[in-house]
Design an enzyme around this catalytic site. Sequence first.
Site, PDB file in Angstrom:
ATOM      1  N   ASP A  50     -14.690  16.128 -78.735  1.00  0.00           N
ATOM      2  CA  ASP A  50     -13.857  16.210 -77.545  1.00  0.00           C
ATOM      3  C   ASP A  50     -12.621  17.077 -77.779  1.00  0.00           C
ATOM      4  O   ASP A  50     -12.048  17.094 -78.876  1.00  0.00           O
ATOM      5  CB  ASP A  50     -13.412  14.789 -77.159  1.00  0.00           C
TER       6      ASP A  50
ATOM      7  N   GLU B 112     -16.724  20.648 -77.156  1.00  0.00           N
ATOM      8  CA  GLU B 112     -16.172  20.807 -75.815  1.00  0.00           C
ATOM      9  C   GLU B 112     -14.988  21.759 -75.973  1.00  0.00           C
ATOM     10  O   GLU B 112     -13.890  21.354 -76.363  1.00  0.00           O
ATOM     11  CB  GLU B 112     -15.709  19.468 -75.238  1.00  0.00           C
TER      12      GLU B 112
END
Length: 710
Positions: free
Chosen positions: A384, A437
């Site tokens: 993330d 990401e």
Amino acid sequence: MAGDHHDPHGVLGARAVPGGVLVRALRPYARSVTVLAEGARTELHDDGDGFFSGVLPVKEVPVYRLRVAYDDNTIEVDDPYRFLPALGELDLHLIGEGRHEELWRALGSEPMVHQGVAGTRFTVWAPNARGVRVTGDFTYWDGTGTPMRSLGSSGVWELFLPGIGEGALYKFDICRPDGSHTVRADPMARRTEVPPATASIVTAKHHEWQDADWMAHRGDRPVHEAPFSVYEIHLASWRPGLTYRQLAEQLPSYVKDLGFTHVELMPVAEHPFGGSWGYQVTGFYAPTSRMGTPDDFRFLVDALHRAGIGVIMDWVPAHFPRDEWALAEFDGRPLYEHADPQRAAHPDWGTLEFDYGRTEVRNFLVANATYWCEEFHIDGLRVDAVASMLYLDYSREDGQWSPNEFGGRENLDAVAFLQEMNATVYRRNPGVVTIAEESTAWDGVTRPTDSGGLGFGLKWNMGWMHDSLVYVSKEPVHRKYHHNEMTFSMVYAYSENYVLPISHDEVVHGKRALVAKMPGDWWQQRADHRAYLGFMWAHPGKQLLFMGQEFAQGAEWSESHGPDWWLLDPAYDASGDHRGVRTLVGDLNAVYGAVPALWQRDTVPEGFSWVDGGAAEDNVFAFLRYDADGSPLLAISHFSPVVRHDYRLGVPETGMEGWVEVLNTDAERYGGSGVTNEEPLKAEAVPAHGRPASISLTLPPLATVWFRPA
């Protein structure tokens, strides 16, 4: 007594002295302490403040136990201070170097048999502490009698507590450099209490894996050359109230029926606030206890594997929350976070960023990545917020950041960390994929580390997601002015190995559900939704779809109640509309998995060719996908609400025998109008789109159609 002694074993326990063996014990609130040794029984003198001491009339230190009498009971226990350290020199050496790839085996709480006695070893890294004590339900949360010893210059504190086993609750009472105390959960805890309770729990694994075949073969084919279709779910709200084991009864069959190859779990690491969806982690080594134990989570992963479904989990090494019982200023000074407050504070989320330049912190995170793969058989880590790690000026204004040693904005420590993490995970865990990401144009996110890249296997294509959603949100009459939003992705499609994500981030916080982004009436919205999914599944790159979007849920996702499953209830009049979309997703995955042209050459230009990328007036996108043998699939997406008859498209000579419709998102079974091409389309020697042959077909309204050579 102040809890700031670095070597309690040098004071407590037993040692030879002139005239015998001195035994000293610290037992607060005890009335008396008696030493029990073979053939000897000696009551110790009460020295006050819970200290007891006495000299045994023996020449050598015996194996002994303590009989401790309190006002209301008497117990017999082994003395923790008669044991040698239960952590080896190699462990300490590797921790000091930041190279302990199995850090969870050295730090935290570990039930074991040590010097013939069952108990639990407690270890914690707290280099700035003046002293550390174990406290828990077994001490009535008073750690006075259980101080830990410092193991040299490693910053590690250790204590073996005999008789303590699985299920015990504990924390660490840390004496800060200024003499004040803070009580902290274990950063390496492998199990925690259910939030909002915050204690760590002693645990051991007992699950017997049954996924040997899956583990042996998951790496047979490189992921970028394999089918990879991901169903993203928030475990706690997929079916609210279910435990890990109950999820194991329902989730694998649901995902398998839909044909997804993988599930991606929003962060399962322990987090105090459910509304963070798991993205503000306090227990990096503990699956959230909201749905069960670590073994229960293993059971769920095992069940998914036995159903042939890979498991990806979101992993959050970018930041951590400031809760005073967790990692923030853990031992009284910045430890896991950067010492520079500007570098430590995450500007967007009110959290703290890790200090990637500190070897022990980097070790904590690298080992954590391998921990999930090895202890829980995780098949992939979606990392993330990578962009927030890579740039020193991320969300910061001038004056709020300092350049690196070369004058640039790149966070070189974070780059080195990500490279080490990826290299370590891939070396230790064949078949595992890491996914970034990352929303910027950083060069080489999926390039191997030995070529200067970050070393990820795949990267989320945030540009494709943004541009394509802008396009489909427009009224069809206006789409021709945004045609390039759908074609621009092919300009950079092979710069990285991409995943096309329609994730939770796109269906919350006022962004609307996927079907609700579409213009027009309910029929047009569903048609656009289906056509968009068909375009997505045919486009180069892997697919990811968030739960609820597979059946065109109209409401935004909420973690408080999860997907609107009632939309599929036959008692609901419009349930057929939603079931039709779900049927389409299952068929998309079925055809996708069976047709290598859709995935085998995802990352090389040879796998794609435009037939017509410029039909802006028609709102049509037509392209070919090729497998390694050159066998094609023809995909046409038509984003106008009209039927186009006799629409001519150039085709390769390999399909001269005819083209067969293998998927049509306008089929009646999906809720469409049923405009199809039922007979094979004979290729004609009519040049079109720079090709010597062409076919004439009917384009359904707001639909994607796939053809293969007959």
